[in-house]
Design a protein around this motif. Structure first.
Motif, PDB file in Angstrom:
ATOM      1  N   UNK A 101       0.824  -1.195   0.000  1.00  0.00           N
ATOM      2  CA  UNK A 101       0.000   0.000   0.000  1.00  0.00           C
ATOM      3  C   UNK A 101       0.860   1.248   0.000  1.00  0.00           C
ATOM      4  N   UNK A 102       0.722   2.034  -1.061  1.00  0.00           N
ATOM      5  CA  UNK A 102       1.419   3.306  -1.143  1.00  0.00           C
ATOM      6  C   UNK A 102       0.437   4.384  -0.677  1.00  0.00           C
ATOM      7  N   UNK A 103       0.839   5.226   0.273  1.00  0.00           N
ATOM      8  CA  UNK A 103      -0.112   6.201   0.835  1.00  0.00           C
ATOM      9  C   UNK A 103      -0.750   7.084  -0.245  1.00  0.00           C
ATOM     10  N   UNK A 104      -0.038   7.360  -1.324  1.00  0.00           N
ATOM     11  CA  UNK A 104      -0.599   8.225  -2.374  1.00  0.00           C
ATOM     12  C   UNK A 104      -1.295   7.445  -3.483  1.00  0.00           C
ATOM     13  N   UNK A 105      -0.647   6.389  -3.951  1.00  0.00           N
ATOM     14  CA  UNK A 105      -1.135   5.692  -5.148  1.00  0.00           C
ATOM     15  C   UNK A 105      -2.050   4.500  -4.842  1.00  0.00           C
ATOM     16  N   UNK A 106      -2.175   4.128  -3.564  1.00  0.00           N
ATOM     17  CA  UNK A 106      -2.911   2.908  -3.249  1.00  0.00           C
ATOM     18  C   UNK A 106      -2.019   1.700  -3.468  1.00  0.00           C
ATOM     19  N   UNK A 107      -2.597   0.571  -3.914  1.00  0.00           N
ATOM     20  CA  UNK A 107      -1.812  -0.648  -4.107  1.00  0.00           C
ATOM     21  C   UNK A 107      -0.816  -0.485  -5.251  1.00  0.00           C
ATOM     22  N   UNK A 108       0.415  -0.846  -5.001  1.00  0.00           N
ATOM     23  CA  UNK A 108       1.435  -0.829  -6.056  1.00  0.00           C
ATOM     24  C   UNK A 108       2.262  -2.117  -5.984  1.00  0.00           C
ATOM     25  N   UNK A 109       2.835  -2.515  -7.137  1.00  0.00           N
ATOM     26  CA  UNK A 109       3.681  -3.716  -7.143  1.00  0.00           C
ATOM     27  C   UNK A 109       4.879  -3.537  -6.223  1.00  0.00           C
ATOM     28  N   UNK A 110       5.274  -4.616  -5.608  1.00  0.00           N
ATOM     29  CA  UNK A 110       6.385  -4.577  -4.668  1.00  0.00           C
ATOM     30  C   UNK A 110       7.120  -5.911  -4.740  1.00  0.00           C
ATOM     31  N   UNK A 111       8.273  -6.018  -4.127  1.00  0.00           N
ATOM     32  CA  UNK A 111       9.030  -7.273  -4.133  1.00  0.00           C
ATOM     33  C   UNK A 111       9.515  -7.625  -5.524  1.00  0.00           C
ATOM     34  N   UNK A 112      10.419  -6.824  -6.067  1.00  0.00           N
ATOM     35  CA  UNK A 112      10.879  -7.069  -7.437  1.00  0.00           C
ATOM     36  C   UNK A 112      11.653  -8.388  -7.522  1.00  0.00           C
ATOM     37  N   UNK A 113      11.395  -9.147  -8.583  1.00  0.00           N
ATOM     38  CA  UNK A 113      12.074 -10.430  -8.773  1.00  0.00           C
ATOM     39  C   UNK A 113      13.491 -10.223  -9.286  1.00  0.00           C
ATOM     40  N   UNK A 114      14.383 -11.107  -8.906  1.00  0.00           N
ATOM     41  CA  UNK A 114      15.747 -11.054  -9.425  1.00  0.00           C
ATOM     42  C   UNK A 114      15.731 -11.268 -10.937  1.00  0.00           C
ATOM     43  N   UNK A 115      14.931 -12.230 -11.344  1.00  0.00           N
ATOM     44  CA  UNK A 115      14.834 -12.504 -12.780  1.00  0.00           C
ATOM     45  C   UNK A 115      13.366 -12.452 -13.190  1.00  0.00           C
ATOM     46  N   UNK A 116      13.024 -11.613 -14.165  1.00  0.00           N
ATOM     47  CA  UNK A 116      11.624 -11.551 -14.592  1.00  0.00           C
ATOM     48  C   UNK A 116      11.156 -12.909 -15.121  1.00  0.00           C
ATOM     49  N   UNK A 117       9.854 -13.156 -15.017  1.00  0.00           N
ATOM     50  CA  UNK A 117       9.262 -14.396 -15.521  1.00  0.00           C
ATOM     51  C   UNK A 117       8.336 -14.066 -16.685  1.00  0.00           C
TER      52      UNK A 117
END
Lengths: 493, 493
Positions: A101-117
């Motif tokens: 939860x971002x106080x301004x934007x609401x829900x945002x992606x978090x926990x970036x993966x080391x390698x994209x899938x």
């Protein structure tokens, strides 16, 4: 002239007619998610029948089902260069594994993966890994696997069933000790798809090889079955690929041969998708909606009780009797799929809904039929008002009536296809044919130009080479004049 | 004492035994993709049998299958606050729809999406949209839908079948005009799952409601079936949720009632997953591998020809005869699933492989049996060496032998469960029970404390409240002393 159920008609606007049939038959709708589709009960039930027919056949032919992850690490995707270039422009990429939860934007992606899938657009890379880990000696070969799954190929312009970002399919993958055996498998699966299109769906197809330009990324040869839609356009209905050792070298899949030599396996893959429902609609649909073959119809027979205001128990009992008799009959060795529609709707409305949904046989029973111990039967391949009154004993004719519908749909589609193919001898004639206004079908012509020439000339004329026809004499290429095989040109979905 | 096929044994190391059984029975393996699993042919075939049994039952009960997109826009996911908080920490997020070649880094994500997409951890939000768009009047109710799909819940510590980032499941979702009808559906589906666990898989379960603390995000009530594994731990095998109007209010799903009033619908959802395969392994497996019930076994009977060096055509003919006879028999009104294993392996190796895979009945036929017109039959529920010699006519006993296996597995699991449940009256006794070394089973006790107290106390003791037992007298809560229902405490998977 009586008004048809579908507006516009095929003549008036084929693309709009297609959308209208999907709506009238209640097959699917656009999802609130961009580019995706919701398969509604009747549409999904057709897919279930397709799965059942194909799955039974695959298993008889010795293939085993497995399930692989839908995520492919970017690095795996990269191992076969031609393969990745074919898909890189259109894939969904997972980069995070949480939301915060971002106080301004609401829900945002978090926990970036080391390698994209990458969400699988197809699973060659993972099957490569599987083969590498499961195959050791010639005793493990051939290894014949199949997977029923969802795949994603990002699409900007989508059309229900024909082109959606996510779709359902099966993907078969096999590994063999010799090139010959692998190539035999490629042909066998092509024949399986041809059987499915022609015998199950009553859609005649051309089966042949794709040109190099139209080949699947990473394949040595791609074979296809091409169906003609009622607007003359081609629809690629299924493909079967021969990879040679391309993937086995990229993924280092080897086996110990009988002579104790370490050799790379030979691979194939082959698939068919929910697109086939689009083919079914456009091959057989008419201006009153869908027409289904008995082999694929979720219900082959629907029984419609026509009650007077209040439901009559004695009529219900009579209907139950008919249902039991029908469900004891068999069509091609399977019990007939019968459904009694007890919805609280007017008789006409009910009957129309099943006519639009394409059910092969409708049985209507009102108080009059009940009193006479009769029933009224109609075939979807006849006009809506065309009904015959039968006695209970006549129900035994249902299997042969279903056979009649199955054959009639094929014959109609075959006659249409035959009269819509022309053979033309020169570039000019072909250009003229496809630039004419009005109906355009398939054109046969000799073609053996380079991929670059094919790309340019086909793009300029809004067409593509659908397949190279096997077992035909060669002739002078319409572009280069050099001896070349006979191919099919068409506009395509 | 003879050595067992699985090492370590259950006694020696239950967790390692579990992994070893999966390997010995060739069910699944860890994927090269973090947290994901590859379901191998035998494991996937078990899932197909589970799907078949449940799907048939769901359809008989009036549910229709559909297919919804696997991507859920972030904004939809956010509409029901309790729901999102339950899943936000563990979801895969798609943020890009392309890959591009970076000269330094190689392939990198490109084409950032305006709105990130969540890979479904469950589909309540999309079913909310579907109900909103498909439901208009009371005539559209009840609407009973189901979906077979893959879902993703990001997991840091994974165990095959029990906990993987991607898994397969079915999720049923229904909408009703009244709260009573919706609650009846919740109970009906709970009973369906109980039937599936007990009658199909021979796994006895406790069925009851979850405490508020253990409830599904967004649900008013969550019901569960809880199975006991052979190490005494509980496995939540399936859940059935009552949402009241929580989702219909969040997604504004209303219908016109018979009195012309606009009312929000009442929703339920219920699901079962590939985790059930883990339950099957841990409920029935022994130190020689998997034991399958005849209802779920992909093959109920395997026939093993034991050739001398060269294959003998007359033995093959005899085997064919036995296969035909067996496949004409029926178990619970379905033709018996029989397989002839013609692999080029030694007889003992073949027999062991099927014993480890848990096939209920093995038939071995060598030259001696052939000469005497006999066969050697063994049941998976007996020891490996326990075989009887039968004549061809005795094959007619196979259905009752399968019934015997089905019942025996249930009786064994039931006896184990019954002797592994104790009722304890105080907090101290329960704490002592779970802190003892060695085996710990289920504990019944009175419990009615707050969610905060439940969280603290359960966490401190490494246990959880599995379910509230219905139809039991109340008693003093072990924490507060206030009158409270009887619940089950256990360590859990």
């Amino acid at each position: 002239m009586s008004k048809s159920a579908i507006s516009p008609t095929r003549q008036e606007d084929y693309a709009q007619w297609y959308q209208a049939v999907i709506k009238a038959a209640d097959l699917a709708e656009h999802a609130p998610v961009r580019g995706c589709m919701i398969m509604k009960p009747w549409g999904y039930a057709i897919w279930e029948q397709m799965q059942k027919q194909l799955d039974e056949r695959f298993k008889k032919q010795g293939h085993q089902n497995i399930y692989l992850p839908m995520f492919i690490p970017l690095s795996y995707f990269q191992k076969e260069a031609d393969h990745v270039s074919g898909f890189a422009k259109e894939c969904a990429v997972v980069t995070h594994h949480q939301l915060k939860n971002d106080p301004e934007k609401g829900l945002v992606p978090s926990g970036e993966l080391d390698e994209p899938l990458v969400v699988r657009p197809t699973s060659e890379p993972l099957f490569g890994e599987v083969f590498k880990s499961w195959i050791h000696s010639y005793r493990d070969l051939p290894m014949c696997l199949n997977q029923w799954a969802n795949v994603v190929r990002w699409e900007m312009r989508t059309r229900l069933f024909l082109r959606t970002s996510e779709f359902l399919w099966q993907e078969g993958h096999t590994a063999h000790a010799t090139s010959e055996e692998a190539q035999e498998m490629v042909q066998k699966m092509l024949s399986t798809y041809q059987w499915f299109a022609e015998e199950v769906l009553s859609i005649p197809v051309f089966a042949g090889e794709k040109t190099e330009y139209e080949r699947f990324g990473g394949a040595k040869n791609t074979y296809t079955i091409e169906a003609m839609m009622q607007d003359g356009k081609a629809l690629q209905a299924a493909t079967s690929h021969y990879f040679g050792q391309n993937f086995s070298q990229a993924f280092d899949v080897t086996f110990q041969s009988e002579n104790n030599e370490l050799t790379h396996v030979y691979n194939t893959s082959w698939g068919i998708t929910t697109r086939m429902i689009g083919a079914l609609i456009m091959a057989h649909g008419d201006d009153d909606g869908l027409r289904l073959t008995p082999e694929i119809a979720p219900y082959q027979v629907v029984i419609l009780p026509i009650h007077h205001k209040e439901k009559d128990p004695s009529l219900e009992k009579y209907i139950g009797q008919i249902e039991t008799l029908v469900s004891k009959l068999a069509f091609n060795e399977r019990p007939i799929r019968v459904f009694v529609d007890n919805r609280d709707l007017k008789g006409g409305e009910k009957a129309w809904s099943w006519y639009k949904k394409g059910v092969p046989i409708r049985i209507e029973v009102g108080m009059r039929e009940f009193a006479d111990e009769k029933l009224s039967l109609s075939l979807r391949t006849n006009t809506y008002r065309d009904r015959v009154t039968l006695s209970i004993e006549d129900l035994s004719k249902i299997p042969s009536l279903l056979e009649e519908v199955q054959t009639k749909l094929y014959d109609q589609a075959k006659a249409f296809q035959s009269q819509s193919v022309v053979q033309l001898g020169s570039q000019k004639e072909i250009e003229a044919y496809f630039s004419q206004s009005g109906f355009k079908g398939f054109v046969k012509g000799y073609f053996g130009a380079s991929s670059a020439q094919e790309a340019d000339w086909c793009k300029a004329n809004g067409i593509s080479v659908r397949c190279i026809l096997p077992n035909e004499k060669k002739g002078p290429c319409i572009l280069t004049g050099k001896e070349a095989p006979l191919v099919i040109f068409a506009r395509a979905y």
